[in-house]
Design an enzyme around this catalytic site. Structure first.
Site, PDB file in Angstrom:
ATOM      1  N   HIS A  48      44.480  43.727  38.318  1.00  0.00           N
ATOM      2  CA  HIS A  48      45.239  42.187  38.108  1.00  0.00           C
ATOM      3  C   HIS A  48      44.092  41.047  37.881  1.00  0.00           C
ATOM      4  CE1 HIS A  48      48.909  43.901  39.383  1.00  0.00           C
ATOM      5  NE2 HIS A  48      48.551  43.822  40.493  1.00  0.00           N
ATOM      6  N   CYS A  65      48.377  53.449  33.644  1.00  0.00           N
ATOM      7  CA  CYS A  65      48.075  52.768  32.442  1.00  0.00           C
ATOM      8  C   CYS A  65      46.703  52.649  32.215  1.00  0.00           C
ATOM      9  CB  CYS A  65      48.494  51.418  31.997  1.00  0.00           C
ATOM     10  SG  CYS A  65      47.842  50.220  33.247  1.00  0.00           S
ATOM     11  N   GLU A  78      48.359  38.423  38.994  1.00  0.00           N
ATOM     12  CA  GLU A  78      47.570  38.366  37.878  1.00  0.00           C
ATOM     13  C   GLU A  78      47.620  36.982  37.430  1.00  0.00           C
ATOM     14  OE1 GLU A  78      48.907  40.770  34.576  1.00  0.00           O
ATOM     15  OE2 GLU A  78      48.269  39.136  33.253  1.00  0.00           O
ATOM     16  N   ASN A 117      57.775  47.827  37.965  1.00  0.00           N
ATOM     17  CA  ASN A 117      57.881  48.541  36.764  1.00  0.00           C
ATOM     18  C   ASN A 117      58.527  50.058  36.866  1.00  0.00           C
ATOM     19  OD1 ASN A 117      55.797  50.624  36.202  1.00  0.00           O
ATOM     20  ND2 ASN A 117      54.628  49.698  37.524  1.00  0.00           N
TER      21      ASN A 117
HETATM   22 FE1  F3S Z   1      47.611  48.231  32.494  1.00  0.00          FE
HETATM   23 FE2  F3S Z   1      45.683  46.712  31.633  1.00  0.00          FE
HETATM   24 FE3  F3S Z   1      48.001  46.640  30.182  1.00  0.00          FE
HETATM   25  S1  F3S Z   1      46.373  46.896  33.957  1.00  0.00           S
HETATM   26  S2  F3S Z   1      49.281  47.084  31.730  1.00  0.00           S
HETATM   27  S3  F3S Z   1      46.259  48.386  30.666  1.00  0.00           S
HETATM   28  S4  F3S Z   1      46.716  44.790  30.929  1.00  0.00           S
END
Ligand code: F3S
Length: 284
Positions: free
Chosen positions: A77, A12, A129, A225
Site C-alpha cells: 500500500h 496480485c 494507500e 476484495n
Molecule cells: Fe496489487 Fe499493486 Fe495492483 S498491490 S492491486 S498490483 S497496485
C-alpha cells in the site's frame, strides 16, 4: 467433474512481491528484529505464520516512534513521505515493498503538487494507500469517493488540478466522478492510476461462475476484495461458497454438480488455493 481455477486467483503482483520480501528478510537471518508497517496482507493465516517467525506488526506511527532499531518493511500500500523521514531520522533500516504502481502515484502527486496543482484523489480516505498518497501531497489533497463529494469541490475557475485514483477504485465510478469535475472549468490533468489486477480478477470470476454449477471463493472474511468477489460470483451462480481455508468447505454442500469454479481474493496464498483445488478433485 470439471474444475476451473481462475488464472487471476490469489495474490496480485504487488502483494506477492511484498510477501516474498518479508520471507526473504527472514531467510537472511540478519539477527535484527523485523517489523512490518501495518499487516502485510489481509490474511490471518499468513500473518499468524509471520508472527511465528518472529515478525512484529507495527500498527501506526506511534508504534514506529517507540522502536529504536531493527528492520521495517513497508507493505504494498505504501506510506507517506513522513514515514520514510521518521525511519531515516531514527536510523532504522527500511525495506520498501511498496507496489511500483502505488510508487508511481506518489511520484505523480509530488511532482504535480510541486508544479502548483491542487491534488484530488478519487478513493477511500480511510484506506492506508490513500493516507500514504495524501502524505506525498504534503497533506494537502482532497479525497472524494461519491458524486456528492465531487460536486462539493470548490476551487476558483481555471485552477490547476491533478486527479489520480486509488489503485483499487472502481473504473466506472472513477469516470463518473471525473465527468462531474470536468464540468467545473478547471485546468485539469486526469491520470487514471487504477490497477488492472482487480478488474481482471473480477471479470474472470464472473465468467467462470456463469459457466459453473458451483463456485468456491477463497479468502479472509475481512478482506474487502474477497467479499466483493463473492458478491459478483453469487450473482452469477447461486451455488457459491465463501471459505477461508479447506476446513470451511463441506464437500457434500456442493450437491451433484459437474462443473466447479474456484477463485480467490488478492490476499489468499497459493498453498491454500491448491489445497482446496486438490481436495475438490479427489473427492469427486
Ligand atoms: Fe496489487 Fe499493486 Fe495492483 S498491490 S492491486 S498490483 S497496485
Amino acid at each position: 467433474m470439471k474444475i476451473t481455477l481462475a488464472k487471476t486467483a490469489g495474490f496480485c503482483f504487488g502483494v506477492e512481491r511484498a510477501v516474498n520480501t518479508v520471507y526473504k528478510q527472514v531467510d537472511k537471518d540478519s539477527g535484527c528484529q523485523i517489523y512490518t508497517y501495518g499487516p502485510i496482507i489481509h490474511n490471518q493465516e499468513v500473518i499468524k505464520d509471520m508472527e511465528n517467525k518472529g515478525i512484529i506488526v507495527l500498527t501506526d506511527e506511534e508504534d514506529l516512534k517507540q522502536i529504536e532499531n531493527g528492520i521495517v518493511i513497508i507493505r504494498s500500500h505504501g506510506v507517506s513521505k513522513q514515514i520514510y523521514e521518521l525511519l531515516a531520522k531514527k536510523g532504522i533500516e527500511c525495506v520498501d515493498a511498496t507496489c511500483p504502481y502505488v510508487k508511481k502515484i506518489h511520484r505523480i502527486v509530488a511532482e504535480q503538487k510541486e508544479a502548483g496543482r491542487k491534488i484530488i484523489i478519487i478513493g477511500n480516505a480511510a484506506h492506508p494507500e490513500v493516507e500514504g498518497i495524501i502524505g506525498w501531497a504534503d497533506g494537502e489533497a482532497s479525497v472524494i469517493s461519491s458524486p456528492e463529494e465531487a460536486g462539493s469541490i470548490c476551487f476558483p475557475e481555471n485552477e490547476k488540478v491533478c486527479i489520480v485514483a486509488q489503485t483499487t477504485f472502481n473504473y466506472n465510478k472513477f469516470e463518473e466522478l471525473v465527468e462531474i469535475l470536468r464540468e467545473k472549468r478547471y485546468d485539469i490533468i486526469v491520470l487514471n492510476t487504477i490497477c488492472s489486477a482487480t478488474k481482471a480478477r473480477q471479470t474472470e470470476a464472473k465468467r467462470i461462475a456463469e459457466e459453473s454449477d458451483a463456485m468456491i471463493v477463497i479468502g479472509d472474511k475481512h478482506s474487502s476484495n474477497t467479499q466483493k468477489l463473492f458478491e459478483i460470483c453469487k450473482n452469477a451462480c447461486k451455488n457459491t461458497y465463501y471459505i477461508q481455508t479447506l476446513e470451511d468447505l463441506e464437500l457434500n454442500q456442493l450437491g451433484s454438480v459437474t462443473t466447479v469454479g474456484i477463485t480467490a481474493g488478492a490476499s489468499t496464498p497459493k498453498n491454500i488455493i491448491e489445497e482446496v483445488q486438490n481436495n475438490v478433485r479427489i473427492n469427486f
